[in-house]
Design a protein around this motif. Structure first.
Motif, PDB file in Angstrom:
ATOM      1  N   PHE A  34       0.813  -1.210   0.000  1.00  0.00           N
ATOM      2  CA  PHE A  34       0.000   0.000   0.000  1.00  0.00           C
ATOM      3  C   PHE A  34       0.851   1.266   0.000  1.00  0.00           C
ATOM      4  CE2 PHE A  34      -2.775  -3.203   2.119  1.00  0.00           C
ATOM      5  CZ  PHE A  34      -3.582  -3.405   1.020  1.00  0.00           C
ATOM      6  N   ARG A  35       0.361   2.277  -0.714  1.00  0.00           N
ATOM      7  CA  ARG A  35       1.104   3.513  -0.944  1.00  0.00           C
ATOM      8  C   ARG A  35       0.532   4.648  -0.095  1.00  0.00           C
ATOM      9  NH1 ARG A  35      -0.883   1.726  -5.716  1.00  0.00           N
ATOM     10  NH2 ARG A  35      -2.232   3.570  -5.814  1.00  0.00           N
ATOM     11  N   LYS A  36       1.245   5.757  -0.095  1.00  0.00           N
ATOM     12  CA  LYS A  36       0.790   6.915   0.673  1.00  0.00           C
ATOM     13  C   LYS A  36      -0.495   7.521   0.103  1.00  0.00           C
ATOM     14  CE  LYS A  36       4.713   8.741   3.251  1.00  0.00           C
ATOM     15  NZ  LYS A  36       4.011   8.691   4.551  1.00  0.00           N
ATOM     16  N   ASP A  37      -0.730   7.374  -1.190  1.00  0.00           N
ATOM     17  CA  ASP A  37      -1.984   7.911  -1.719  1.00  0.00           C
ATOM     18  C   ASP A  37      -3.179   7.051  -1.304  1.00  0.00           C
ATOM     19  OD1 ASP A  37      -1.147   5.811  -3.356  1.00  0.00           O
ATOM     20  OD2 ASP A  37      -2.134   6.634  -5.128  1.00  0.00           O
ATOM     21  N   GLU A  38      -2.914   5.822  -0.832  1.00  0.00           N
ATOM     22  CA  GLU A  38      -3.981   4.967  -0.316  1.00  0.00           C
ATOM     23  C   GLU A  38      -4.178   5.170   1.187  1.00  0.00           C
ATOM     24  OE1 GLU A  38      -3.966   1.118  -3.140  1.00  0.00           O
ATOM     25  OE2 GLU A  38      -2.079   1.472  -2.087  1.00  0.00           O
ATOM     26  N   ASN A  39      -3.107   5.462   1.897  1.00  0.00           N
ATOM     27  CA  ASN A  39      -3.191   5.902   3.293  1.00  0.00           C
ATOM     28  C   ASN A  39      -2.001   6.819   3.555  1.00  0.00           C
ATOM     29  OD1 ASN A  39      -3.392   6.354   6.000  1.00  0.00           O
ATOM     30  ND2 ASN A  39      -3.533   4.213   6.608  1.00  0.00           N
ATOM     31  N   PRO A  40      -2.209   8.116   3.661  1.00  0.00           N
ATOM     32  CA  PRO A  40      -1.104   9.059   3.859  1.00  0.00           C
ATOM     33  C   PRO A  40      -0.279   8.779   5.110  1.00  0.00           C
ATOM     34  CG  PRO A  40      -3.132  10.222   3.313  1.00  0.00           C
ATOM     35  CD  PRO A  40      -3.512   8.796   3.568  1.00  0.00           C
ATOM     36  N   ASN A  41      -0.819   7.987   6.031  1.00  0.00           N
ATOM     37  CA  ASN A  41      -0.118   7.695   7.282  1.00  0.00           C
ATOM     38  C   ASN A  41       0.859   6.529   7.165  1.00  0.00           C
ATOM     39  OD1 ASN A  41      -1.810   9.634   8.751  1.00  0.00           O
ATOM     40  ND2 ASN A  41      -3.444   8.143   8.428  1.00  0.00           N
ATOM     41  N   GLN A  42       0.916   5.885   6.003  1.00  0.00           N
ATOM     42  CA  GLN A  42       1.777   4.718   5.815  1.00  0.00           C
ATOM     43  C   GLN A  42       3.254   5.117   5.909  1.00  0.00           C
ATOM     44  OE1 GLN A  42       0.986   1.553   5.330  1.00  0.00           O
ATOM     45  NE2 GLN A  42       2.767   0.605   4.457  1.00  0.00           N
ATOM     46  N   PRO A  43       4.041   4.504   6.825  1.00  0.00           N
ATOM     47  CA  PRO A  43       5.476   4.802   6.886  1.00  0.00           C
ATOM     48  C   PRO A  43       6.191   4.221   5.659  1.00  0.00           C
ATOM     49  CG  PRO A  43       4.688   3.789   8.934  1.00  0.00           C
ATOM     50  CD  PRO A  43       3.627   3.585   7.906  1.00  0.00           C
ATOM     51  N   ILE A  44       6.982   5.045   4.987  1.00  0.00           N
ATOM     52  CA  ILE A  44       7.686   4.603   3.781  1.00  0.00           C
ATOM     53  C   ILE A  44       9.199   4.755   3.945  1.00  0.00           C
ATOM     54  CG2 ILE A  44       8.038   5.016   1.319  1.00  0.00           C
ATOM     55  CD1 ILE A  44       5.367   3.756   1.861  1.00  0.00           C
ATOM     56  N   SER A  45       9.646   5.963   4.296  1.00  0.00           N
ATOM     57  CA  SER A  45      11.085   6.214   4.413  1.00  0.00           C
ATOM     58  C   SER A  45      11.641   5.568   5.674  1.00  0.00           C
ATOM     59  CB  SER A  45      11.357   7.718   4.455  1.00  0.00           C
ATOM     60  OG  SER A  45      10.887   8.265   5.684  1.00  0.00           O
ATOM     61  N   SER A  46      12.958   5.407   5.719  1.00  0.00           N
ATOM     62  CA  SER A  46      13.599   4.831   6.904  1.00  0.00           C
ATOM     63  C   SER A  46      13.287   5.644   8.147  1.00  0.00           C
ATOM     64  CB  SER A  46      15.115   4.762   6.693  1.00  0.00           C
ATOM     65  OG  SER A  46      15.439   3.896   5.631  1.00  0.00           O
ATOM     66  N   GLN A  47      13.280   6.983   8.015  1.00  0.00           N
ATOM     67  CA  GLN A  47      13.005   7.840   9.163  1.00  0.00           C
ATOM     68  C   GLN A  47      11.574   7.641   9.666  1.00  0.00           C
ATOM     69  OE1 GLN A  47      14.386   8.907   6.262  1.00  0.00           O
ATOM     70  NE2 GLN A  47      16.496   8.970   7.058  1.00  0.00           N
ATOM     71  N   GLU A  48      10.626   7.510   8.740  1.00  0.00           N
ATOM     72  CA  GLU A  48       9.232   7.285   9.128  1.00  0.00           C
ATOM     73  C   GLU A  48       9.057   5.921   9.796  1.00  0.00           C
ATOM     74  OE1 GLU A  48       6.830   9.825   5.693  1.00  0.00           O
ATOM     75  OE2 GLU A  48       7.482   7.772   5.283  1.00  0.00           O
ATOM     76  N   ILE A  49       9.730   4.907   9.268  1.00  0.00           N
ATOM     77  CA  ILE A  49       9.643   3.557   9.838  1.00  0.00           C
ATOM     78  C   ILE A  49      10.215   3.554  11.252  1.00  0.00           C
ATOM     79  CG2 ILE A  49      10.446   1.179   9.606  1.00  0.00           C
ATOM     80  CD1 ILE A  49      10.518   1.724   6.526  1.00  0.00           C
ATOM     81  N   ILE A  50      11.376   4.166  11.419  1.00  0.00           N
ATOM     82  CA  ILE A  50      12.013   4.225  12.745  1.00  0.00           C
ATOM     83  C   ILE A  50      11.124   4.969  13.733  1.00  0.00           C
ATOM     84  CG2 ILE A  50      13.938   5.251  14.019  1.00  0.00           C
ATOM     85  CD1 ILE A  50      15.675   4.645  11.494  1.00  0.00           C
ATOM     86  N   ARG A  51      10.577   6.111  13.307  1.00  0.00           N
ATOM     87  CA  ARG A  51       9.737   6.910  14.205  1.00  0.00           C
ATOM     88  C   ARG A  51       8.480   6.123  14.623  1.00  0.00           C
ATOM     89  NH1 ARG A  51       9.917  11.126  11.485  1.00  0.00           N
ATOM     90  NH2 ARG A  51       8.055  10.888  10.208  1.00  0.00           N
ATOM     91  N   ASP A 266     -12.809   3.896   7.791  1.00  0.00           N
ATOM     92  CA  ASP A 266     -11.863   4.698   8.565  1.00  0.00           C
ATOM     93  C   ASP A 266     -10.444   4.172   8.352  1.00  0.00           C
ATOM     94  OD1 ASP A 266     -14.541   4.398   9.792  1.00  0.00           O
ATOM     95  OD2 ASP A 266     -13.821   5.926  11.193  1.00  0.00           O
ATOM     96  N   LYS A 267      -9.507   5.054   8.071  1.00  0.00           N
ATOM     97  CA  LYS A 267      -8.119   4.670   7.836  1.00  0.00           C
ATOM     98  C   LYS A 267      -7.340   4.605   9.153  1.00  0.00           C
ATOM     99  CE  LYS A 267      -8.376   4.619   3.285  1.00  0.00           C
ATOM    100  NZ  LYS A 267      -7.759   5.657   2.441  1.00  0.00           N
ATOM    101  N   ILE A 268      -6.388   3.701   9.215  1.00  0.00           N
ATOM    102  CA  ILE A 268      -5.485   3.624  10.359  1.00  0.00           C
ATOM    103  C   ILE A 268      -4.644   4.900  10.410  1.00  0.00           C
ATOM    104  CG2 ILE A 268      -3.476   2.419  11.304  1.00  0.00           C
ATOM    105  CD1 ILE A 268      -4.591  -0.151  10.050  1.00  0.00           C
ATOM    106  N   GLN A 269      -4.561   5.494  11.588  1.00  0.00           N
ATOM    107  CA  GLN A 269      -3.803   6.735  11.755  1.00  0.00           C
ATOM    108  C   GLN A 269      -2.335   6.481  12.081  1.00  0.00           C
ATOM    109  OE1 GLN A 269      -5.368   9.860  11.197  1.00  0.00           O
ATOM    110  NE2 GLN A 269      -6.840   8.356  10.399  1.00  0.00           N
ATOM    111  N   SER A 270      -2.056   5.393  12.817  1.00  0.00           N
ATOM    112  CA  SER A 270      -0.671   5.092  13.200  1.00  0.00           C
ATOM    113  C   SER A 270      -0.577   3.655  13.689  1.00  0.00           C
ATOM    114  CB  SER A 270      -0.196   6.034  14.311  1.00  0.00           C
ATOM    115  OG  SER A 270      -0.909   5.781  15.514  1.00  0.00           O
TER     116      SER A 270
END
Length: 303
Positions: A34-51, A266-270
């Motif tokens: 799944f991509r960010k246009d399907e859920n903007p909250n999806q972690p993609i980058s290494s920094q987002e995954i770590i956070r 409803d989309k998952i927020q985090s």
């Protein structure tokens, strides 16, 4: 009526269930699809995954699962991206257990998979025993690929986690990995129903029937199996609850779903939101979360 005896025999009127008290609750921070246009909250980058992973760890998560995504957002098996994420999380949180999705699709990724296995930053590695149309993609692992990946994992001291998507996959694992003598039980299984092309979950009834069949088949060939339900798709939160009721372990998170509930959009927020939701359900049902050291011990295969 007495709570613990009958006047006519030594039988216990209401026997205590054999439900395990400890629950593996792994959090899959992101997935392959799944991509960010399907859920903007999806972690993609290494920094987002770590956070996102750190938020879950701070909330009590002990077991973290990740994928790697490249700059375009595609799932990749890239040693550099995995090392960046896994080594950071390990350095900051030495107590947790980590694993990653190492599914190679070409020769270059095959080489990187071997490099990843040798890093010593993971507990286990999935072995996909499958041949399906997953979404719109042909997802086929040959007997030779299953066997070779299992051998590599064992050689590196990693636990092969047998990943199955339908009942046919369970028979593949039996034929090529178990009855061949390559691995012995009790084994570790990842059960992934709910996505298009897998065991369907069109309704509560189909979800329960399909999942029960998968669990029964695994326990038939591996009675002491350690089963983790990977709760993707629309049914995610309901499937996680069913697994907890059945004494099965659970992987939750944004790996293979974007929705909070199967009957709403409803989309998952985090990821931490999902972790708190399912850990709360587990607590309400009397299942304590398993610690990372207990998880590692449970994953250890018979020699």
């Amino acid at each position: 009526m007495s709570v613990d005896k009958t006047a006519f025999s030594d039988a216990e009127p209401m026997p205590r269930w054999a439900e395990p008290e400890k629950l593996i609750l792994s959090v899959a921070i992101n997935g392959a699809f799944f991509r960010k246009d399907e859920n903007p909250n999806q972690p993609i980058s290494s920094q987002e995954i770590i956070r996102s992973a750190q938020e879950c760890i701070d909330a009590g998560a002990q077991i973290i699962h990740i994928h790697a995504r490249d700059g375009r957002g595609y799932n990749v098996l890239d040693t550099g991206l995995f090392k960046e994420t896994l080594t950071h999380l390990r350095r900051q949180n030495n107590h947790i257990a980590l694993d990653a999705c190492l599914v190679a699709v070409n020769d270059e990724e095959e080489k990187m998979m071997s490099e990843m296995m040798s890093l010593g930053v993971m507990e286990g590695v999935p072995v996909n025993a499958t041949s399906i149309i997953l979404g719109d993609n042909r997802f086929v692992k040959s007997p030779a690929a299953m066997i070779e990946k299992t051998r590599r994992a064992l050689a590196q001291g990693l636990t092969p986690q047998i990943a199955v998507y339908s009942d046919a996959d369970i028979d593949n694992a039996r034929r090529y990995l178990i009855d061949s003598g390559l691995i012995q039980g009790p084994l570790n299984w990842l059960v992934l129903p709910g996505l298009p092309g897998c065991s369907p979950t069109y309704s509560p009834e189909t979800m329960i029937d399909g999942f029960m069949r998968l669990v029964r088949l695994i326990r038939h060939i591996d009675p002491q199996s350690v089963i983790v339900a990977c709760t993707g798709g629309r049914s995610s939160s309901y499937l996680a609850t069913l697994a907890i009721l059945l004494g099965v372990h659970v992987r939750v998170g944004m790996e293979d779903t974007v929705w909070k509930w199967p009957h709403r959009d409803d989309k998952i927020q985090s990821n931490v939101e999902v972790f708190r939701q399912i850990s709360g359900i587990a607590s309400a049902l009397g299942r304590d979360l398993m610690g990372a050291d207990e998880y590692r011990k449970l994953m250890t295969l018979a020699s």
